[in-house]
Design a protein around this motif. Structure first.
Motif, PDB file in Angstrom:
ATOM      1  N   GLY A  67      19.215  40.144  39.561  1.00 29.23           N
ATOM      2  CA  GLY A  67      17.921  40.776  39.312  1.00 29.23           C
ATOM      3  C   GLY A  67      18.166  42.161  38.726  1.00 29.23           C
ATOM      4  N   GLU A  68      17.591  43.177  39.335  1.00 34.87           N
ATOM      5  CA  GLU A  68      17.777  44.555  38.862  1.00 34.87           C
ATOM      6  C   GLU A  68      19.003  45.222  39.481  1.00 34.87           C
ATOM      7  OE1 GLU A  68      15.943  46.085  36.410  1.00 34.87           O
ATOM      8  OE2 GLU A  68      15.164  44.037  36.210  1.00 34.87           O
ATOM      9  N   ALA A  69      19.543  44.642  40.546  1.00 31.73           N
ATOM     10  CA  ALA A  69      20.675  45.247  41.251  1.00 31.73           C
ATOM     11  C   ALA A  69      21.995  44.914  40.560  1.00 31.73           C
ATOM     12  CB  ALA A  69      20.723  44.749  42.691  1.00 31.73           C
ATOM     13  N   ILE A  70      22.865  45.911  40.463  1.00 37.07           N
ATOM     14  CA  ILE A  70      24.213  45.650  39.972  1.00 37.07           C
ATOM     15  C   ILE A  70      25.018  45.096  41.140  1.00 37.07           C
ATOM     16  CG2 ILE A  70      26.330  46.645  39.043  1.00 37.07           C
ATOM     17  CD1 ILE A  70      24.646  48.618  37.488  1.00 37.07           C
ATOM     18  N   ALA A  71      25.465  43.853  40.980  1.00 37.67           N
ATOM     19  CA  ALA A  71      26.177  43.148  42.053  1.00 37.67           C
ATOM     20  C   ALA A  71      27.681  43.336  41.955  1.00 37.67           C
ATOM     21  CB  ALA A  71      25.833  41.662  42.005  1.00 37.67           C
ATOM     22  N   GLY A  72      28.186  43.607  40.760  1.00 41.90           N
ATOM     23  CA  GLY A  72      29.618  43.769  40.589  1.00 41.90           C
ATOM     24  C   GLY A  72      29.950  44.217  39.188  1.00 41.90           C
ATOM     25  N   CYS A  73      31.215  44.547  39.018  1.00 45.28           N
ATOM     26  CA  CYS A  73      31.685  44.995  37.717  1.00 45.28           C
ATOM     27  C   CYS A  73      33.182  44.733  37.618  1.00 45.28           C
ATOM     28  CB  CYS A  73      31.382  46.473  37.508  1.00 45.28           C
ATOM     29  SG  CYS A  73      31.980  47.556  38.830  1.00 45.28           S
ATOM     30  N   GLY A  74      33.652  44.697  36.411  1.00 46.39           N
ATOM     31  CA  GLY A  74      35.068  44.502  36.165  1.00 46.39           C
ATOM     32  C   GLY A  74      35.292  44.248  34.695  1.00 46.39           C
ATOM     33  N   GLY A  75      36.533  44.363  34.296  1.00 45.10           N
ATOM     34  CA  GLY A  75      36.790  44.181  32.880  1.00 45.10           C
ATOM     35  C   GLY A  75      38.237  43.846  32.596  1.00 45.10           C
ATOM     36  N   TRP A  76      38.554  43.931  31.346  1.00 46.21           N
ATOM     37  CA  TRP A  76      39.907  43.659  30.889  1.00 46.21           C
ATOM     38  C   TRP A  76      40.245  44.726  29.854  1.00 46.21           C
ATOM     39  CZ3 TRP A  76      41.607  42.240  25.943  1.00 46.21           C
ATOM     40  CH2 TRP A  76      40.594  42.077  24.991  1.00 46.21           C
ATOM     41  N   SER A  77      41.522  44.819  29.550  1.00 46.54           N
ATOM     42  CA  SER A  77      41.931  45.837  28.604  1.00 46.54           C
ATOM     43  C   SER A  77      43.053  45.348  27.716  1.00 46.54           C
ATOM     44  CB  SER A  77      42.386  47.097  29.346  1.00 46.54           C
ATOM     45  OG  SER A  77      42.721  48.117  28.431  1.00 46.54           O
ATOM     46  N   ARG A  78      43.022  45.846  26.511  1.00 48.70           N
ATOM     47  CA  ARG A  78      44.105  45.630  25.552  1.00 48.70           C
ATOM     48  C   ARG A  78      45.015  46.848  25.525  1.00 48.70           C
ATOM     49  NH1 ARG A  78      39.252  46.687  22.787  1.00 48.70           N
ATOM     50  NH2 ARG A  78      38.624  44.538  22.518  1.00 48.70           N
ATOM     51  N   ARG A  79      44.898  47.709  26.553  1.00 49.18           N
ATOM     52  CA  ARG A  79      45.704  48.926  26.676  1.00 49.18           C
ATOM     53  C   ARG A  79      46.718  48.766  27.812  1.00 49.18           C
ATOM     54  NH1 ARG A  79      43.439  52.962  23.535  1.00 49.18           N
ATOM     55  NH2 ARG A  79      41.336  52.464  22.810  1.00 49.18           N
ATOM     56  N   ALA A  80      47.739  49.596  27.821  1.00 46.50           N
ATOM     57  CA  ALA A  80      48.877  49.438  28.728  1.00 46.50           C
ATOM     58  C   ALA A  80      48.585  49.733  30.200  1.00 46.50           C
ATOM     59  CB  ALA A  80      50.039  50.313  28.261  1.00 46.50           C
ATOM     60  N   THR A  81      47.613  50.574  30.499  1.00 48.39           N
ATOM     61  CA  THR A  81      47.336  50.925  31.894  1.00 48.39           C
ATOM     62  C   THR A  81      47.039  49.669  32.705  1.00 48.39           C
ATOM     63  OG1 THR A  81      46.489  53.091  31.267  1.00 48.39           O
ATOM     64  CG2 THR A  81      45.814  52.246  33.414  1.00 48.39           C
ATOM     65  N   LEU A  82      47.711  49.536  33.853  1.00 46.60           N
ATOM     66  CA  LEU A  82      47.502  48.361  34.702  1.00 46.60           C
ATOM     67  C   LEU A  82      46.371  48.571  35.706  1.00 46.60           C
ATOM     68  CD1 LEU A  82      48.531  45.509  35.463  1.00 46.60           C
ATOM     69  CD2 LEU A  82      50.082  46.624  37.082  1.00 46.60           C
ATOM     70  N   PHE A  83      46.228  49.796  36.217  1.00 48.38           N
ATOM     71  CA  PHE A  83      45.176  50.059  37.201  1.00 48.38           C
ATOM     72  C   PHE A  83      44.874  51.549  37.237  1.00 48.38           C
ATOM     73  CE2 PHE A  83      48.998  50.929  39.522  1.00 48.38           C
ATOM     74  CZ  PHE A  83      48.672  51.947  40.394  1.00 48.38           C
ATOM     75  N   GLY A  84      43.776  51.879  37.893  1.00 43.32           N
ATOM     76  CA  GLY A  84      43.415  53.278  38.103  1.00 43.32           C
ATOM     77  C   GLY A  84      42.189  53.695  37.320  1.00 43.32           C
ATOM     78  N   GLY A  85      41.577  54.775  37.800  1.00 48.37           N
ATOM     79  CA  GLY A  85      40.382  55.309  37.169  1.00 48.37           C
ATOM     80  C   GLY A  85      40.685  56.523  36.313  1.00 48.37           C
ATOM     81  N   ASP A  86      39.625  57.129  35.805  1.00 48.12           N
ATOM     82  CA  ASP A  86      39.757  58.305  34.949  1.00 48.12           C
ATOM     83  C   ASP A  86      40.585  59.405  35.613  1.00 48.12           C
ATOM     84  OD1 ASP A  86      38.208  57.137  32.962  1.00 48.12           O
ATOM     85  OD2 ASP A  86      36.371  58.185  33.525  1.00 48.12           O
ATOM     86  N   HIS A  87      40.496  59.507  36.924  1.00 50.09           N
ATOM     87  CA  HIS A  87      41.169  60.570  37.685  1.00 50.09           C
ATOM     88  C   HIS A  87      42.602  60.211  38.096  1.00 50.09           C
ATOM     89  CE1 HIS A  87      39.432  57.707  40.466  1.00 50.09           C
ATOM     90  NE2 HIS A  87      40.419  58.025  41.284  1.00 50.09           N
ATOM     91  N   SER A  88      43.022  58.971  37.852  1.00 55.96           N
ATOM     92  CA  SER A  88      44.328  58.503  38.321  1.00 55.96           C
ATOM     93  C   SER A  88      45.458  58.987  37.410  1.00 55.96           C
ATOM     94  CB  SER A  88      44.367  56.980  38.373  1.00 55.96           C
ATOM     95  OG  SER A  88      43.353  56.482  39.222  1.00 55.96           O
ATOM     96  N   ARG A  91      48.072  57.057  33.531  1.00 55.24           N
ATOM     97  CA  ARG A  91      47.377  56.148  32.611  1.00 55.24           C
ATOM     98  C   ARG A  91      48.065  56.159  31.251  1.00 55.24           C
ATOM     99  NH1 ARG A  91      41.585  58.074  32.618  1.00 55.24           N
ATOM    100  NH2 ARG A  91      41.447  56.493  31.034  1.00 55.24           N
ATOM    101  N   ASP A  92      48.014  55.027  30.554  1.00 55.49           N
ATOM    102  CA  ASP A  92      48.664  54.893  29.253  1.00 55.49           C
ATOM    103  C   ASP A  92      47.718  54.128  28.325  1.00 55.49           C
ATOM    104  OD1 ASP A  92      50.269  54.394  27.039  1.00 55.49           O
ATOM    105  OD2 ASP A  92      51.905  53.513  28.196  1.00 55.49           O
ATOM    106  N   ALA A  93      47.184  54.816  27.317  1.00 57.05           N
ATOM    107  CA  ALA A  93      46.213  54.207  26.405  1.00 57.05           C
ATOM    108  C   ALA A  93      46.859  53.451  25.249  1.00 57.05           C
ATOM    109  CB  ALA A  93      45.271  55.277  25.862  1.00 57.05           C
ATOM    110  N   ALA A  94      48.184  53.279  25.266  1.00 51.72           N
ATOM    111  CA  ALA A  94      48.863  52.544  24.195  1.00 51.72           C
ATOM    112  C   ALA A  94      48.293  51.124  24.102  1.00 51.72           C
ATOM    113  CB  ALA A  94      50.368  52.492  24.463  1.00 51.72           C
ATOM    114  N   MET A  95      48.142  50.657  22.872  1.00 52.97           N
ATOM    115  CA  MET A  95      47.609  49.327  22.653  1.00 52.97           C
ATOM    116  C   MET A  95      48.697  48.273  22.917  1.00 52.97           C
ATOM    117  SD  MET A  95      44.507  49.916  21.924  1.00 52.97           S
ATOM    118  CE  MET A  95      43.708  48.595  21.058  1.00 52.97           C
ATOM    119  N   LEU A  96      48.288  47.188  23.548  1.00 51.51           N
ATOM    120  CA  LEU A  96      49.185  46.074  23.835  1.00 51.51           C
ATOM    121  C   LEU A  96      49.262  45.137  22.637  1.00 51.51           C
ATOM    122  CD1 LEU A  96      47.850  45.276  27.412  1.00 51.51           C
ATOM    123  CD2 LEU A  96      49.989  46.453  26.842  1.00 51.51           C
ATOM    124  N   ASP A  97      50.357  44.409  22.528  1.00 52.25           N
ATOM    125  CA  ASP A  97      50.542  43.403  21.490  1.00 52.25           C
ATOM    126  C   ASP A  97      50.254  42.043  22.124  1.00 52.25           C
ATOM    127  OD1 ASP A  97      51.432  41.537  19.650  1.00 52.25           O
ATOM    128  OD2 ASP A  97      53.406  42.447  19.380  1.00 52.25           O
TER     129      ASP A  97
END
Length: 187
Positions: A67-88, A91-97
């Motif tokens: 409905g209007e409630a956000i029940a969850g979130c998540g994503g995927w990345s083509r960048r090297a960082t495996l985990f962590g947030g903006d404050h972690s 982090r490595d923004a290098a693009m993966l092959d």
């Protein structure tokens, strides 16, 4: 399909979702990790977990709504960082092959009021399909102890356990997990 899943909708996250996503993540960390970590471990987890806004900017971060409630979130990345947030740290923004690297499944959170409704499975399926569509044949993630059962049920296998050290002196336990992706259909 369960009745709960028929009410769920999936969309890409937008920058204006960040306050609601942050609140959801904080609630998920605080409540859903308590069966797996002592209080100091849950507190330390906030230091190594959270939203990486690069995922929203890259168009690879999903929101599931009930409905209007956000029940969850998540994503995927083509960048090297495996985990962590903006404050972690680290982090490595290098693009993966996609030919040699695994796509990263990142920042998966379900609001405590919406567990066991198919939210995580919906997000994982969307991530896997999108990553395969960009040529990735494998996905990897850093799973929390609370997430391992879901990921195993979705075909992920443990690669190696490791810990994320924190300034609080607590090393947060994680498991690197991976899965082969089904190739995207040729159009």
């Amino acid at each position: 399909m369960s009745e709960d899943m028929t009410r769920l909708t999936l969309r890409l996250a937008k920058p204006e979702d960040v306050p609601a996503l942050t609140a959801l993540m904080n609630a998920a960390i605080a409540e859903l990790l308590t069966p797996f970590l002592p209080p100091e471990g849950v507190a330390a987890s906030f230091e190594v977990m959270g939203l990486d806004s690069q995922l929203i900017a890259d168009g690879t971060y999903f929101v599931v709504q009930d409905g209007e409630a956000i029940a969850g979130c998540g994503g995927w990345s083509r960048r090297a960082t495996l985990f962590g947030g903006d404050h972690s740290a680290g982090r490595d923004a290098a693009m993966l092959d996609p030919v040699r690297d695994a796509a990263r499944v990142r920042a998966m959170y379900t609001h405590p009021d919406h567990t066991r409704k198919g939210v995580g499975r919906m997000i994982l399926a969307a991530c896997e399909q999108a990553a395969a569509g960009e040529g990735f044949s494998r996905a990897e993630m850093a799973a929390t102890m609370g997430g391992v059962p879901l990921y195993e049920a979705c075909g992920y296998e443990a690669i190696e356990p490791f810990t994320a050290p924190t300034s609080k002196g607590y090393d947060v336990p994680l498991v690197r997990m991976g899965k082969a992706l089904t190739p995207a259909p040729v159009r």
